[in-house]
Write an enzyme that holds these catalytic residues in place. Structure first.
Site, short mmCIF file in Angstrom:
data_model
loop_
_atom_site.label_atom_id
_atom_site.label_comp_id
_atom_site.label_asym_id
_atom_site.label_seq_id
_atom_site.Cartn_x
_atom_site.Cartn_y
_atom_site.Cartn_z
N ARG A 78 0.86 -1.19 0.00
CA ARG A 78 0.00 0.00 0.00
C ARG A 78 0.90 1.24 0.00
O ARG A 78 1.73 1.40 0.89
CB ARG A 78 -0.88 -0.01 1.25
CG ARG A 78 -1.63 1.27 1.46
CD ARG A 78 -2.44 1.32 2.77
NE ARG A 78 -3.03 2.62 2.89
CZ ARG A 78 -2.95 3.39 3.98
NH1 ARG A 78 -2.37 2.98 5.08
NH2 ARG A 78 -3.49 4.60 3.98
N HIS A 122 -2.79 11.04 1.18
CA HIS A 122 -2.16 10.80 2.49
C HIS A 122 -1.51 12.13 2.91
O HIS A 122 -0.30 12.22 3.06
CB HIS A 122 -1.16 9.65 2.39
CG HIS A 122 -0.81 9.02 3.72
ND1 HIS A 122 -0.96 7.68 3.97
CD2 HIS A 122 -0.32 9.54 4.86
CE1 HIS A 122 -0.57 7.40 5.20
NE2 HIS A 122 -0.17 8.52 5.77
N GLU A 167 -6.97 8.52 7.00
CA GLU A 167 -7.14 9.17 8.29
C GLU A 167 -7.62 10.62 8.19
O GLU A 167 -6.93 11.56 8.61
CB GLU A 167 -5.84 9.12 9.10
CG GLU A 167 -5.30 7.72 9.32
CD GLU A 167 -4.05 7.68 10.20
OE1 GLU A 167 -3.55 8.75 10.58
OE2 GLU A 167 -3.58 6.57 10.49
N ASN A 300 -6.80 1.76 10.50
CA ASN A 300 -5.45 1.94 11.03
C ASN A 300 -5.56 1.86 12.54
O ASN A 300 -6.22 2.70 13.16
CB ASN A 300 -4.88 3.30 10.64
CG ASN A 300 -4.57 3.39 9.16
OD1 ASN A 300 -4.71 2.41 8.42
ND2 ASN A 300 -4.15 4.56 8.71
N TYR A 302 -3.44 1.37 16.22
CA TYR A 302 -2.13 1.35 16.89
C TYR A 302 -2.19 1.05 18.37
O TYR A 302 -1.37 0.32 18.89
CB TYR A 302 -1.41 2.70 16.69
CG TYR A 302 -0.90 2.88 15.28
CD1 TYR A 302 0.37 2.44 14.93
CD2 TYR A 302 -1.70 3.45 14.29
CE1 TYR A 302 0.85 2.56 13.64
CE2 TYR A 302 -1.23 3.58 12.99
CZ TYR A 302 0.05 3.13 12.66
OH TYR A 302 0.51 3.25 11.39
N GLU A 364 -3.05 -0.16 8.43
CA GLU A 364 -1.82 0.18 9.16
C GLU A 364 -1.88 -0.43 10.54
O GLU A 364 -2.94 -0.43 11.19
CB GLU A 364 -1.65 1.69 9.33
CG GLU A 364 -1.32 2.44 8.08
CD GLU A 364 -1.13 3.94 8.33
OE1 GLU A 364 -0.81 4.33 9.47
OE2 GLU A 364 -1.33 4.70 7.38
O1 IFM Z 1 3.17 7.56 10.07
C1 IFM Z 1 1.81 7.59 10.33
C2 IFM Z 1 1.03 7.43 9.05
O2 IFM Z 1 1.37 8.39 8.11
C3 IFM Z 1 -0.45 7.54 9.34
N1 IFM Z 1 -0.85 6.67 10.40
C4 IFM Z 1 -0.07 6.66 11.60
C5 IFM Z 1 1.41 6.50 11.27
C6 IFM Z 1 2.24 6.50 12.57
O3 IFM Z 1 2.03 7.68 13.27
#
Ligand code: IFM
Length: 460
Positions: A78, A122, A167, A300, A302, A364
């Site tokens: 991606r 992005h 995002e 995404n 985290y 992500e």
């Molecule tokens: O690096 C970023 C990415 O560009 C978008 N999502 C979160 C990642 C880590 O912060």
């Protein structure tokens, strides 16, 4: 749990990047200036004044980077397109060199047996469009559709996975409400209008992508972390509702036909987000456009964020989010983000069952740790390896629970420019020496490649 977790046969094992974070070559071959070029070149905006001018020099080294992906056994990649390589002024004259660059990249990926997934936006808006109001100007949504049309007419025969936006919440709130990201605006009213125009541009672009790339899947990627209250007090519970509301429901709800959530609208109104009337930027037909059915939702994920109400935090002199200091780095990455794989499971279940997303990709997931090469020349990033493995276990559990999860893209293929943090944070499966541009696949990358080749892994 079985001793080997097998994933579905066509599961996409991939890795992700974004143009400004890896390409460099910020002025090459007719590229125009983007808001991130302008922002990073403005003193004081990024750590150490770091910029994406060179980054990983992927613009010149992409054949090596494809070989690297191939050596890992990745099935998908991606990446995002830099709008200013295609339309240097945002709209109008097309820069063929930019289109050729991405066309070659796509051809070479396919030749290497790697499925290309394209993100159209992005975060690197053409500065020329920012000069006309940027995303706060409804006309930028129309410009985005023109851009989507140009790109998908050229690549639509070969690209089978399209993501309109990455995002949008970060673009709206970090870019326009607290100014931490480009274009560095600090105004909640601007941010609210921006969020709407981003969503609108997504909805308007969907039919264009379908027309130009009829066999492809198209969707949008949201950042959805897990928000929890620091206590069961009414104030903390309400604040957790507020945070999740503006970061997640404000985007998910209209995308799935529910319009903007009333509670978040009220929160934003109280903050002065609607100087011209509540939701005055919404025009007839907008909600229908935004809710245009998509093929998938990109997630995404985290970390978990444990939030404390600002009133409580101020009264008790406590920080607004719960992060112990010093961090236990097995559990908190160097971004100060908590490792919480259960939150990925819960998030996938939420979007699958509450919103009925027809298909989901984890677009992500990853962790920042600074580990570099040891004396043996290898990068032994055990904490990242554990993070990726634990999140893939959560993903596997979600599939067993009936979540239509079709792929996982590790963030990121390479260490890269981490926005306002510059090069201080490293998320890569591959270590990058920014002086020499040498790449060394980390232990996490080697492990992930094995899992990709085997279509699964042993959980412990
Ligand atoms: O690096 C970023 C990415 O560009 C978008 N999502 C979160 C990642 C880590 O912060």
């Amino acid at each position: 749990m079985p001793s080997f977790l097998t994933f579905p046969e066509h599961f996409l094992w991939g890795a992700a990047t974004a143009a400004y974070q890896i390409e460099g070559a910020w002025q090459a071959d007719g590229k125009g200036e983007s808001i991130w070029d302008r922002f990073a070149h403005t003193p004081g905006k990024t750590r150490n004044g770091d910029t994406g001018d060179v980054a990983c020099d992927h613009y010149h080294r992409w054949p090596d980077d494809i070989r690297l992906m191939q050596s890992l056994g990745l099935r998908a990649y991606r990446f995002s397109i830099a709008w200013t390589r295609i339309l240097p002024q945002g709209r109008g004259a097309i820069n063929q060199a930019g289109l050729d660059f991405y066309s070659r990249l796509v051809d070479s990926l396919l030749a290497a047996g790697i499925e290309p997934g394209v993100t159209l936006y992005h975060w690197d808006l053409p500065q020329a469009l920012q000069d006309q109001g940027g995303w706060a100007n409804r006309d930028t949504a129309a410009a985005f559709v023109e851009y989507a049309d140009v790109v998908s007419r050229r690549l639509g025969d070969r690209v089978k996975l399209w993501i309109t936006h990455n995002e949008p919440a970060v673009v709206a709130w970090l870019g326009h409400s607290n100014g931490e990201h480009a274009p560095g605006i600090n105004d909640v009213a601007t941010a609210a209008a921006v969020s709407h125009h981003l969503l609108l541009s997504h909805g308007w672009a969907m039919p264009v992508l379908r027309q130009n790339s009829p066999d492809a899947e198209a969707g949008i990627t949201l950042n959805i972390n897990w928000t929890a209250p620091a206590s069961r007090s009414a104030a903390d519970l309400d604040f957790a509702r507020n945070v999740d509301g503006r970061w997640v429901r404000w985007f998910l709800d209209p995308l799935y036909g529910r319009c903007y959530p009333a509670d978040v609208t009220a929160d934003l109104e109280a903050e002065g987000a609607f100087p011209h009337g509540v939701l005055s930027f919404v025009q007839p037909g907008d909600y229908v456009a935004i809710a245009t059915p998509t093929d998938f939702l990109g997630v995404n994920y985290y970390n978990r964020v444990i939030v404390r109400s600002p009133a409580v935090a101020e009264a008790d002199n406590l920080p607004p989010t719960v992060i112990p200091a010093p961090h236990d780095l097995d559990h908190w990455s160097e971004m100060g983000w908590e490792t919480y794989p259960d939150g990925l499971f819960a998030t996938l279940a939420r979007v699958a069952f509450e919103y009925q997303a027809p298909r989901i990709y984890i677009t992500e997931n990853g962790a920042s740790y600074a580990d570099g090469p040891d004396a043996d020349g290898r990068v032994h990033d055990a904490r990242r390896l554990a993070y990726v493995r634990q999140h893939l276990v959560a993903a596997w559990r979600a599939i067993q629970a009936g979540v239509p999860l079709a792929g996982y893209f590790a963030w990121s293929l390479l260490d890269n420019f981490e926005w306002a943090h510059g090069y201080a944070q490293r998320f890569g499966l591959t270590w990058v020496n920014y002086e020499t541009q040498e790449r060394i696949v980390k232990d996490s990358g080697l492990w992930y490649g094995q899992a990709a080749r085997a279509g699964g892994f042993a959980p412990a």
